[in-house]
Design a protein around this motif. Structure first.
Motif, short mmCIF file in Angstrom:
data_model
loop_
_atom_site.label_atom_id
_atom_site.label_comp_id
_atom_site.label_asym_id
_atom_site.label_seq_id
_atom_site.Cartn_x
_atom_site.Cartn_y
_atom_site.Cartn_z
N PRO A 156 5.38 2.57 -4.32
CA PRO A 156 5.25 3.58 -5.36
C PRO A 156 3.99 3.40 -6.22
N HIS A 157 3.50 2.18 -6.38
CA HIS A 157 2.37 1.99 -7.30
C HIS A 157 1.06 2.43 -6.71
N PHE A 158 0.82 2.04 -5.45
CA PHE A 158 -0.48 2.35 -4.87
C PHE A 158 -0.48 3.71 -4.18
N ASN A 159 0.66 4.31 -4.07
CA ASN A 159 0.76 5.54 -3.29
C ASN A 159 1.77 6.49 -3.89
N PRO A 160 1.50 6.97 -5.10
CA PRO A 160 2.52 7.74 -5.81
C PRO A 160 2.78 9.12 -5.23
N GLY A 161 1.83 9.67 -4.51
CA GLY A 161 1.94 11.06 -4.07
C GLY A 161 3.09 11.31 -3.12
N PRO A 162 3.34 12.56 -2.80
CA PRO A 162 4.46 12.87 -1.91
C PRO A 162 4.17 12.55 -0.44
N GLY A 163 2.90 12.28 -0.09
CA GLY A 163 2.58 12.09 1.33
C GLY A 163 3.46 11.05 1.99
N LEU A 194 0.83 -1.21 0.00
CA LEU A 194 0.00 0.00 0.00
C LEU A 194 0.86 1.26 0.00
N ALA A 195 1.96 1.24 0.75
CA ALA A 195 2.80 2.43 0.84
C ALA A 195 3.84 2.49 -0.27
#
Ligand code: HEM
Ligand SMILES: [Cu+2]
Lengths: 651, 208, 118
Positions: A175-182, A172-173
């Motif tokens: 690069p694919h599921f969570n690309p944003g800078p958060g 989940l964390a």
């Protein structure tokens, strides 16, 4: 034209705009107050550049309170969302962000710095030292923590918050599921703060080992110092693991490596493995200092020596070893096999033994004592039963097959909040009420303190006791809403009421602080509680050099014996002429270094490698500069010491 | 004036090596040992990751195909020798002989540079063959483990250069001796870590 | 004398007296260390290249050789046992090895997933 990412650089949404406005107004307010009262110079000279452990401690506590407020707001938003079934106060995405920042902030930016702050304030005084071993490094620790926390919080308004939980599980964390800078904010913010924590651990360990007053053998140290020692060891060996885990995930996200990927042979569970190798020692890092505070307070307010001192020491050393061999209990459900789960289940249950030993020692310390029920003692007394409830349920969770049922339910949430609030936070409150006179020269008000205590105690239990029940009824953690008719609704409403009760309760503490600064009687004795350890032997607040004469120690509870022992003359520090005291110089470099790290890591969060590189270059330049600095200390003259001592009525 | 410092830093105990002779010096040496202990744990995590992932080549090159024996043996010899010369520099420092100390120190730096240069060209060669960090989990773990060690060595080189300037400026004093000693601990430590990389990564890669 | 106290610190930090500084005229210790590490390195290399032993035996032996070489570094180059004060650094290092071995062996064990319900 601006690059595309500028379009969504700033987070939008009504609540964020309100927050933006509030942040800007607060900042403007602070700036104008400082300018109006011409306090900029004072701020820089007295605080931002200080290397004095007492001031650094106070800054830690202040920053931790700010983070407590932020994390608390997140908590209230979560409870509002869950108050009734099918609620849409927050969207699913927003809810995810809120529980992520809540958990991360509370553990890393509230609990740890609060405790490190108290250690800074009290520990060097308790061992009769004039500072920590490495005062300059101490300042670096603080500023890297501070700017790490700022970086993490910046995600709220620029770029978007992380949303994969404080445990940040891959994929989940990833690069694919969570690309944003958060998620990048999470990684870089924690890594920066982690550096500072590691440095604190080294600093405290060397301080305790090498800086004790003459005569203070290891077995004469106050229990809080022992807990600092063990905590430091846990920090030194756990935090490098966090650094590695965070860096590996950073590589996966920024440079396309495949350590934790689903494809290319990566292993997502390796993240979980590394995270908890750090994570379990971490939960002991935030509880051991609280144990130490408790031991100090229970001894003092029972008017007795701590019962079973060697057993207390032994149990902490056992905990230091055991906490490195239990981490799999956080992922029994991964399915590593019966042998693995049995081993780690048993080792986890073993940890309950030394913990239980401590509880009995506190009880026996109070037995037949003349107990004074001041606010610090109230928190300490409340700590014991809540902690026992949390510990018992922890042992239930350690039964691997049963954990398949409890895991990731609200039962688990209840367990660790009983530990972290009923344990760590109660301990922190106890410590704050206890050492407040040492920090600021006056006690907090008892009446308001009792209001704070009782309202918080009741609301806390109202919030978290029902969580055990809804957990057993099947409510899982991190669900953002639930349908009616499952039997959870009333309990959830109760929890929400309790949560707001805790919020209101905190305002009593705030009022108490303001009231006490204005009206409370100043403590001129230096010994506000008829204390037992050396911190009470000097003035409140302690002078820059802590002790005009370094105390000499002949027994445990050194200050108590100086006051009351039969041959107390022996214990009195010999009156001899003062000698110049050698102290480290203030320096602005730690602050600048933290700031340079902040700029650099902010650049990396957005993959602006130029900014990142320039920031890092600045960090290295500052280190280089320090290497060439040979003029790092000064002496406080005898006249100045005489003056300071005379002003505080000691000469 | 040898060095512009107040009396506090002057040696107080002539019976111990210079680097331990001030309280400040001995505190910092202890602090650095503890830092190294933390660094051991840091590397152990990278080793653990490598060991868990080393067979996951995902159709890419394996360790057996990739590593070239003369190359990694040469790197090993460079680093081993530099650890030895670094020890000689400290030996001369203890005999209070500045010139030879500086000489060995410079040799150490040069050998370290040679090591880093070889490692960079090794990495470049792999990347040129398409075996880069994104190719497979094995290669990711390899580059990160060996690269972290290489970064440590590089930082060590800059550090040693900064100290070299200070030896030339101030000679051998309690302060510079402590700095040299701490840097030498770091350097020997990196050699020890390399031995494990040599064994666990390169040699084991050639066995299987 | 001290950084932060005007009295000599606690007993166990007292500095061991009588350590001669120029105890050697020739760096025997270092030369022995260097030769030993070369021998150990080439022994390991030879074991691997000759492939005389079965796989596990080779791995076990080269790891043992590496540990020996670590000891050479620690004792002959890093002056591990030269004590000027307490032995804290040795205790700390021991704890580091305990954690390091736990991490490496533990991870290798856990991540093999020998499970029927995985
Ligand atoms: C008697 C001692 C303890 C035992 C036996 C114990 C046992 C456990 C077990 C088995 C779990 C994993 C449950 C699951 O995920 O299904 C757990 C989770 C947790 N424990 Fe404890 N624990 C103990 C003490 C503590 C203390 C002292 C703290 C903190 C001050 C703490 C904080 C936590 C946290 C934060 C989690 C869960 C984190 C997460 O998944 O987000 N525990 N505990
Ligand atoms: Cu745990």
């Amino acid at each position: 034209m601006l690059p595309h990412y500028f379009n969504h650089l700033f987070v939008t949404g009504i609540d964020i705009y309100i927050a933006d406005v509030l942040i800007i107004l607060t900042s403007l307010g602070i700036v104008s107050v400082l300018t109006y009262f011409k306090k900029w110079k004072w701020l820089w000279r007295e605080w931002l550049t200080t290397v004095d452990h007492k001031k650094i401690g106070i800054m830690y506590i202040l920053a931790a309170f700010a983070m407590f407020f932020r994390g608390g707001m997140d908590g209230l938003m979560m409870r509002t969302q869950l108050a009734v079934p099918n609620n849409h106060f927050l969207s699913a995405q927003h809810y995810d962000e809120v529980f992520t920042t809540h958990g991360t902030i509370m553990i890393l930016f509230m609990a740890m710095p609060m405790l490190i702050g108290l250690i800074n304030v009290a520990m060097p005084l308790q061992i009769g030292a004039r500072d920590v071993a490495f005062p300059y490094l101490n300042a670096i620790s603080f500023w890297t923590f501070f700017f790490g926390a700022m970086l993490f919080n910046l995600s709220f308004v620029i770029g978007g918050s992380p949303d994969a939980g404080w445990t940040s599980y891959v994929p989940l964390a990833g690069p694919h599921f969570n690309p944003g800078p958060g998620e990048n904010y999470y990684l870089f913010g924690l890594n920066l703060a982690g550096l500072g924590t590691l440095a604190s651990g080294i600093n405290f360990l060397v301080t305790v080992i090498r800086m004790r007053a003459p005569g203070m053998t290891l077995m004469r140290m106050p229990m809080f110092v022992w807990s600092t020692l063990i905590t430091s060891i846990l920090i030194i060996f756990a935090f490098p693991v966090l650094t590695v885990a965070l860096s590996l995930l950073t590589f996966d996200r920024l440079f396309g490596s495949h350590i934790f990927s689903m494809t290319h042979g990566g292993m997502p569970m390796m993240w979980v493995n590394l995270f908890w190798i750090w994570g379990h020692p971490e939960v002991y890092i935030v509880i051991l200092p609280a144990f130490g505070i408790l031991s100090e307070i229970i001894g003092t307010f029972s008017g007795k020596k701590l019962f079973g001192y060697p057993a207390m020491v032994g149990s902490q050393i056992t905990i230091a070893f055991l906490s490195f061999v239990v981490w799999v209990h956080h992922f029994f459900t991964m399915g590593a096999g019966a042998a693995v789960n049995s081993f780690f289940g048993v080792s986890t249950m073993l940890i309950a033994i030394p913990t239980g030993v401590k509880v009995f020692n506190w009880l026996f310390t109070m037995y037949k004592g003349k107990i004074r029920f001041n606010t610090p003692m109230l928190w300490a007394l409340a700590f014991i039963p809540t902690f026992v409830v949390g510990g018992m349920t922890g042992v239930m969770l350690a039964i691997a097959p049963a954990d398949y049922q409890y895991h990731n339910s609200y039962f688990l949430i209840a367990h660790f909040h009983y530990m972290l609030i009923g344990g760590t936070v109660f301990g922190v409150f106890a410590g704050l009420y206890y050492w407040w006179p040492k920090m600021f020269g006056m006690k907090l008000n008892e009446r308001l303190g009792r209001w704070h205590f009782w309202t918080f105690m009741i609301s806390f239990n109202l919030t978290f006791l029902p969580m055990y029940l809804v957990g057993l009824m099947g409510m899982t953690r991190r669900m953002y809403t639930y349908p009616p008719g499952l039997g959870w609704s009333h309990l959830n409403m109760l929890e929400t009421i309790g949560a707001f009760g805790q919020g209101i309760s905190m305002t009593f503490m705030l009022i108490n602080i303001v009231w006490s600064f204005k009206y409370a009687e100043r403590d001129v004795t230096g010994d506000a509680w008829d204390g037992r350890a050396l911190e009470w032997s000097t003035t409140s607040p302690a002078p820059e050099y802590n002790f005009a004469h370094v105390p000499v120690v002949y027994s445990r509870d050194a200050f108590w014996d100086m006051k009351y022992s039969k041959n107390k003359e022996k214990y009195q520090v010999k009156e001899k002429p003062y000698r110049p005291i050698h102290m480290p110089n203030n320096s602005g470099r730690p602050f600048l270094m933290g700031f340079a790290f902040f700029i650099s890591f902010f650049g990396f969060v957005f993959e602006w490698y130029l900014v990142g590189g320039i920031g890092l270059a600045a960090v290295f330049y500052l280190m280089f500069q320090r290497s060439f600095e040979y003029n790092t200390d000064h002496y406080i003259s005898v006249e100045e010491i005489e003056h300071t001592e005379a002003v505080t009525g000691r000469s | 004036m040898a060095y512009p410092i107040d009396a506090h830093h002057a040696p107080v105990d002539p019976s111990v090596p210079l680097e331990y002779s001030t309280e400040d010096g001995s505190l910092k040496i202890l602090g650095f040992w503890i830092f190294l202990a933390a660094d051991i744990v840091l590397f152990s995590c990278l080793f653990a990751t490598y060991i868990v992932l080393h067979n996951n080549t995902y159709g890419g090159p394996t360790a057996q195909q990739l590593f070239d024996v003369p190359g990694f043996v040469a790197e090993t010899l460079l680093l081993l020798t530099s650890s030895f010369t670094c020890g000689l520099a400290i030996f001369e420092m203890h005999r209070n002989r500045l010139q030879p100390m500086i000489g060995w120190w410079i040799v150490t730096i040069l050998l370290g540079m040679g090591f880093v240069a070889m490692e960079i060209s090794e990495f470049a060669k792999y990347v040129g063959e398409g075996a880069n960090i994104t190719r497979s989990a094995f290669l990711s773990a390899f580059f990160i483990l060996v690269g972290t060690h290489g970064t440590h060595v590089t930082i060590g080189i800059f550090w040693m250069i900064a100290l070299l300037i200070q030896f030339i400026r101030y000679g051998i004093t309690a302060v510079t001796a402590r700095k040299a000693f701490v840097a030498s601990l770091y350097w020997h430590f990196l050699d020890a870590v390399w031995i494990f990389i040599f064994t666990v990564v390169y040699l084991s890669g050639k066995v299987s | 004398m001290t950084t932060h106290s005007d009295v000599h610190a606690t007993q166990d930090t007292a500095i061991a007296p009588g350590q001669p500084i120029n105890h050697e005229k020739f760096p025997w210790k270092h030369i022995v260390g260097y030769v030993l590490s070369l021998v150990l390195t080439f022994a390991a290399l030879g074991l691997v290249l000759s492939s005389a032993l079965p796989l596990t035996a080779v791995i076990v032996s080269i790891v043992i050789l590496a540990v020996l070489q670590l000891l050479v570094q620690l004792f002959l180059f890093m002056h591990l046992t030269e004590r000027h004060g307490s032995a804290t650094h040795i205790l700390t290092l021991s704890f580091a090895f305990f954690v390091a071995i736990t991490v490496v062996a533990g991870s290798a064990w856990i991540m093999t997933f020998r499970s029927s319900v995985a």
